[in-house]
Design an enzyme around this catalytic site. Sequence first.
Site, mmCIF file in Angstrom:
data_model
loop_
_atom_site.group_PDB
_atom_site.id
_atom_site.type_symbol
_atom_site.label_atom_id
_atom_site.label_comp_id
_atom_site.label_asym_id
_atom_site.label_seq_id
_atom_site.Cartn_x
_atom_site.Cartn_y
_atom_site.Cartn_z
ATOM 1 C CG ASP A 168 1.728 -5.959 10.491
ATOM 2 O OD1 ASP A 168 2.450 -6.188 11.485
ATOM 3 O OD2 ASP A 168 1.218 -6.871 9.810
ATOM 4 C CB SER A 195 4.756 -6.524 8.342
ATOM 5 O OG SER A 195 4.101 -5.292 8.475
ATOM 6 N NE ARG A 229 -3.813 -1.727 2.836
ATOM 7 C CZ ARG A 229 -3.756 -3.005 3.194
ATOM 8 N NH1 ARG A 229 -2.600 -3.594 3.401
ATOM 9 N NH2 ARG A 229 -4.871 -3.720 3.337
HETATM 10 P P1 ADP Z 1 -2.734 -9.274 5.561
HETATM 11 O O1 ADP Z 1 -2.880 -10.098 6.797
HETATM 12 O O2 ADP Z 1 -2.127 -10.044 4.447
HETATM 13 O O3 ADP Z 1 -2.108 -7.933 5.789
HETATM 14 P P2 ADP Z 1 -5.542 -8.762 5.746
HETATM 15 O O4 ADP Z 1 -5.422 -8.140 7.063
HETATM 16 O O5 ADP Z 1 -6.450 -8.104 4.756
HETATM 17 O O6 ADP Z 1 -4.186 -8.930 5.004
HETATM 18 O O7 ADP Z 1 -6.023 -10.243 5.981
HETATM 19 C C1 ADP Z 1 -6.209 -11.088 4.894
HETATM 20 C C2 ADP Z 1 -6.467 -12.463 5.448
HETATM 21 O O8 ADP Z 1 -7.679 -12.444 6.202
HETATM 22 C C3 ADP Z 1 -6.661 -13.488 4.390
HETATM 23 O O9 ADP Z 1 -5.431 -14.113 4.061
HETATM 24 C C4 ADP Z 1 -7.589 -14.486 5.047
HETATM 25 O O10 ADP Z 1 -6.845 -15.419 5.802
HETATM 26 C C5 ADP Z 1 -8.380 -13.648 5.998
HETATM 27 N N1 ADP Z 1 -9.687 -13.317 5.432
HETATM 28 C C6 ADP Z 1 -9.992 -12.359 4.541
HETATM 29 N N2 ADP Z 1 -11.315 -12.360 4.253
HETATM 30 C C7 ADP Z 1 -11.863 -13.346 4.984
HETATM 31 C C8 ADP Z 1 -13.179 -13.863 5.138
HETATM 32 N N3 ADP Z 1 -14.217 -13.369 4.465
HETATM 33 N N4 ADP Z 1 -13.363 -14.873 5.999
HETATM 34 C C9 ADP Z 1 -12.332 -15.386 6.680
HETATM 35 N N5 ADP Z 1 -11.075 -14.963 6.572
HETATM 36 C C10 ADP Z 1 -10.836 -13.954 5.740
HETATM 37 MG MG MG Z 2 -1.876 -6.367 6.939
#
Ligand code: ADP
Ligand code: MG
Length: 481
Positions: free
Chosen positions: A201, A148, A78
């Site tokens: 993060d 992170s 981002r």
């Molecule tokens: P990151 O952890 O990669 O920074 P996010 O905080 O957006 O990104 O989290 C994404 C993760 O959240 C996905 O890999 C998945 O494991 C989980 N996730 C996203 N949407 C859903 C959902 N609708 N139901 C369950 N788990 C979800």
């Molecule tokens: Mg994240």
Amino acid sequence: RRKWRRVMNVLKELEEACGTHVTRLKQVVDAMSVEMHAGLASEGGSKLKMLLTFVDKLPNGSEKGLYYALDLGGTNFRVLRVQLGGTRSSIVRQDVERKPIPEHLMTSTSEELFDFIAASLKEFTDQENDENISDTSASGRELGFTFSFPMKQTSVTSGILMKWTKGFSIHDVVGNDVCEYLRRAMSRQGLDMHIAALVNDSVGTLALGHYNDEDTVAAVIIGTGTNACYFERADAIIKSQGLPTSSGGMVVNMEWGNFWSSHLPRTSYDIELDAESPNPNDQGFEKMISGMYLGEIVRRVILRMSSESDVFGPITPSLSKAFILRAPSMSTMHEDESPDLIEVARILEEVLGICDVPLKVRKLVVNICDVVTCRAARLAAAGIVGILKKIGRDGSSGVASSRAKGPSSSSNRLRRTVVAVEGGLYSNYRMFREYLNDAVAEILGEELAPYVILKVTEDGSGIGAALLAAAYSSSPETVDT
Ligand code: ADP
Ligand code: MG
């Protein structure tokens, strides 16, 4: 039928092995706070690294001006910009651009990766002329960098990468200051920006949480992976005696995904998942909790049931494929409210190649998702209360000193405490969120629970880095005097 009974036995075994009765959760709470102590006492004293962040003040709302941030290390990369009004919760404007990192860059060269990052930032700032965004500060623009991955920091603007995770692997960066790579790439792009804060993060999330609500003391990430950080008193950071801080405290990055305790309810599925993972014996807590692993645990349970019976039909090639079932599919099945569980049937077919299963088998799948998610959420809740216990916000220190009836002890006991929570698993998976919130309240008890508030943040990992850039910027006023 015998076959059905065998399947029910597998389910029953799973339920028992995943048991998280509140007495067990309290043991996990204690273990977490003990390990935190150990990790703060000496380098390598615990599986919890308890990394110093050199963030010794958190944004409080007085920050003003235009600030930038980069967020690297989640699913999306981002680029962000915030315009701050100078009073609490007054983000006048925020812009976020999300980009997936092209996969080949994750294992290419440091130049290629950091050039991509700096070029994205350049593109972002180049658009500003068209959008009427005025940069009022005469000096170079201030940037927060969310990175992170585990790093050893020596100041708020430098950090040595300890190791790559999440599929990244670029050898020459390990052991070096990541800010140097970013600075060089920015200068190759002709970008005049000053890195004012380097954070991970969870620290960004804590910064945004604190900006919005000054009672925020900790932040937890529950997305693809999981981590937490919190504000600790400097004198409790025993391994770094005499740490100079402006506030008498510092944010500690726990790297809690690596937490381990014999009190964690572990199953044969966890043991096999860990053994077959690229990092066995690492990130044990994360492997029970975070979005990357929950679907994989469910897949392993269904595979086991399939090998003991034919209720799912013959074992399909997809069912044998690791990590094919992802958390979003799992939550869709778990939260399927249609009477015939058509979503469950659809995902079994589309993802696992399992067709035409009767309703009672679909219900069984929902049951498996429930057991796995419930354990994950309740363990995360115990981790959170473990942090509160460490800093005396779980009521226990208040109880211990309540005989003294001093004004400070009673006020500390019932003090509003906010934990910022971020990540797709928590924010998108309602059942997970409810299990977690309920477990926090159950562990704390009804007297204390109303004082502990979990608040969801969005893009906090990045926005918070921009806020920290503001808090740590070399603002013209301070430079001139
Ligand atoms: P990151 O952890 O990669 O920074 P996010 O905080 O957006 O990104 O989290 C994404 C993760 O959240 C996905 O890999 C998945 O494991 C989980 N996730 C996203 N949407 C859903 C959902 N609708 N139901 C369950 N788990 C979800
Ligand atoms: Mg994240």
